[in-house]
Design an enzyme around this catalytic site. Structure first.
Site, PDB file in Angstrom:
ATOM      1  CD1 TRP A  71      11.473  21.551 -56.716  1.00 21.55           C
ATOM      2  CD2 TRP A  71      12.615  22.810 -58.165  1.00 21.55           C
ATOM      3  NE1 TRP A  71      12.617  21.972 -56.086  1.00 21.55           N
ATOM      4  CE2 TRP A  71      13.341  22.749 -56.953  1.00 21.55           C
ATOM      5  CE3 TRP A  71      13.137  23.540 -59.233  1.00 21.55           C
ATOM      6  CZ2 TRP A  71      14.567  23.398 -56.783  1.00 21.55           C
ATOM      7  CZ3 TRP A  71      14.348  24.185 -59.053  1.00 21.55           C
ATOM      8  CH2 TRP A  71      15.051  24.108 -57.845  1.00 21.55           C
ATOM      9  NE  ARG A  72      10.433  22.661 -52.046  1.00 27.27           N
ATOM     10  CZ  ARG A  72      11.252  23.047 -51.070  1.00 27.27           C
ATOM     11  NH1 ARG A  72      11.122  24.279 -50.559  1.00 27.27           N
ATOM     12  NH2 ARG A  72      12.180  22.244 -50.602  1.00 27.27           N
ATOM     13  CD  GLU A 128      14.060  15.500 -56.135  1.00 31.97           C
ATOM     14  OE1 GLU A 128      15.259  15.264 -55.871  1.00 31.97           O
ATOM     15  OE2 GLU A 128      13.329  16.162 -55.381  1.00 31.97           O
ATOM     16  CB  THR A 158      23.365  20.822 -59.514  1.00 32.12           C
ATOM     17  OG1 THR A 158      24.058  19.912 -60.379  1.00 32.12           O
ATOM     18  CG2 THR A 158      23.478  22.223 -60.081  1.00 32.12           C
ATOM     19  CE1 TYR A 192      16.706  13.076 -52.027  1.00 31.83           C
ATOM     20  CE2 TYR A 192      17.670  13.357 -54.214  1.00 31.83           C
ATOM     21  CZ  TYR A 192      16.961  13.864 -53.135  1.00 31.83           C
ATOM     22  OH  TYR A 192      16.486  15.147 -53.166  1.00 31.83           O
ATOM     23  CG  ASP A 226      19.449  14.953 -49.634  1.00 30.78           C
ATOM     24  OD1 ASP A 226      19.282  14.861 -48.388  1.00 30.78           O
ATOM     25  OD2 ASP A 226      19.232  16.000 -50.271  1.00 30.78           O
TER      26      ASP A 226
END
Length: 373
Positions: free
Chosen positions: A33-34, A46, A52, A129, A147
């Site tokens: 996801w980056r 997210e 998780t 968050y 978080d």
């Protein structure tokens, strides 16, 4: 340091910004996801990362993005397909909320994830968050994303004795982060401090202080209190429930029932199961109540346990290899192939589900031998 003093805490932490950012740019993990700053990908990641671990999420994220490459694909997907894609990731309400959010974004925001932090907070399943992460990482909006990792890092750097389970402490630390967010890269900073907590500033005695880029500023390290922090409430003892599974298997089919629309694991599919541990005699008594003739073979399976956040299931299971019979009300026979493709079962049962093909083959061979004799 008195972390309740916003000015002094923020001033002290400002010294850590540059070394933290330099470390992150050199050492950040490569995560799917980056790859880019697509707000939809960040939204999905997210939600998946809530409660998780990253290593668990990675393959699910990649599969999810292949199945639902756009917000529109997700918004109008069949729920059974959605839950099957999420199968094993747990906390299934996240998937349903994610789909609700996708529909709202498609219908009210022209398929564009909102930039506005306050609008993000109104979407299902998105709290402070998650809203902060999406706004800052996708759009460089200067809002904090605090978080558990960030709470741990800040508690140690400031040697704070405040209980991070309390909402007042979380609010205070969000204000502190808000004060030090670099306006030119708030998303990068939020990711950097989270990354530090996830890979270096680990819980209890696992902290890798020798590799920390800001250890020289860590007051807890100077006081030899790293393992003691952060301060938080002790978790309540989990409730333990014993359950007995009856796994009926015949001719490449298994017996399933859908769970209720509300409550734990809602709408997922499951094997017949009952509270408490049942003996083989109790299993046979249940078969009589269902007017089922004696199965071809009953095998008691190894016990297994599955831990939810506040609940532990201790599972006892029987494999019942039989010929097809008229199932009890609300149950249906499902082929193993179709189950693997379409029917989402709780990960609590995965220990047994993963072995079904082996057991089916094993009993099919045995049945052929018995017939030949």
């Amino acid at each position: 340091m008195d972390s309740s003093n916003l000015v002094s805490a923020s001033s002290y932490l400002s010294n850590t910004i540059t070394p933290l950012l330099n470390w992150y740019r050199q050492c950040a993990r490569i995560l799917p996801w980056r790859m880019n700053r697509d707000p939809y990908r960040i939204l999905v990641s997210e939600i998946m990362l809530q409660q998780t671990r990253v290593d668990t999420v990675k393959p699910y994220f990649e599969k999810f993005m292949r199945t639902f490459p756009t917000l529109n694909d997700l918004a109008y997907a069949d729920e059974m397909i959605l839950l099957k894609c999420w199968e094993g990731l747990g906390y299934y309400q996240r998937a349903r909320n994610l789909q609700k959010t996708a529909r709202i974004i498609v219908e009210e925001y022209q398929s564009v994830v909102p930039k506005d932090y306050s609008l993000l907070l109104k979407l299902p399943g998105i709290g402070e968050y998650t809203a902060g992460s999406i706004a800052s990482i996708a759009y460089d909006i200067p809002v904090p994303a605090v978080d558990g990792n960030v709470l741990r890092v800040l508690s140690r750097i400031l040697n704070s004795q405040k209980n991070i389970s309390e909402s007042a402490t979380k609010k205070l630390f969000r204000q502190i982060v808000q004060n030090i967010l670099p306006l030119d890269c708030p998303g990068t900073f939020n990711q950097a401090i989270m990354e530090l907590g996830a890979t270096i500033c680990l819980p209890r005695n696992a902290a890798q202080c020798l590799h920390c880029p800001i250890s020289s500023d860590c007051l807890a390290l100077k006081e030899n209190r790293v393992a003691e922090l952060p301060v938080k409430e002790k978790s309540k003892a989990r409730e333990i429930q014993h359950r007995t599974l009856l796994i009926f298997l015949t001719e490449d089919h298994v017996l399933l029932k859908q769970r209720p629309a509300k409550g734990l694991l809602s709408k997922l599919w499951e094997y017949p199961n009952f509270e408490e541990f049942w003996s083989p005699a109790q299993v046979r008594e249940q078969l009589k109540k269902w007017e089922i003739s004696r199965p071809f073979q009953i095998m008691q399976l190894p016990p297994h346990k599955h831990i939810f956040s506040h609940l532990e299931w201790r599972l006892h299971a029987y494999l019942l290899y039989t010929t097809k019979f008229s199932p009890p009300p609300d149950f249906l026979w499902v082929s193993l192939e179709k189950m693997n493709q379409q029917y989402a079962l709780p990960s609590a049962f995965q220990f047994y589900t993963s072995r079904l093909l082996h057991w089916n083959k094993q009993f099919s061979v045995q049945k052929r031998k018995d017939v030949s004799h």
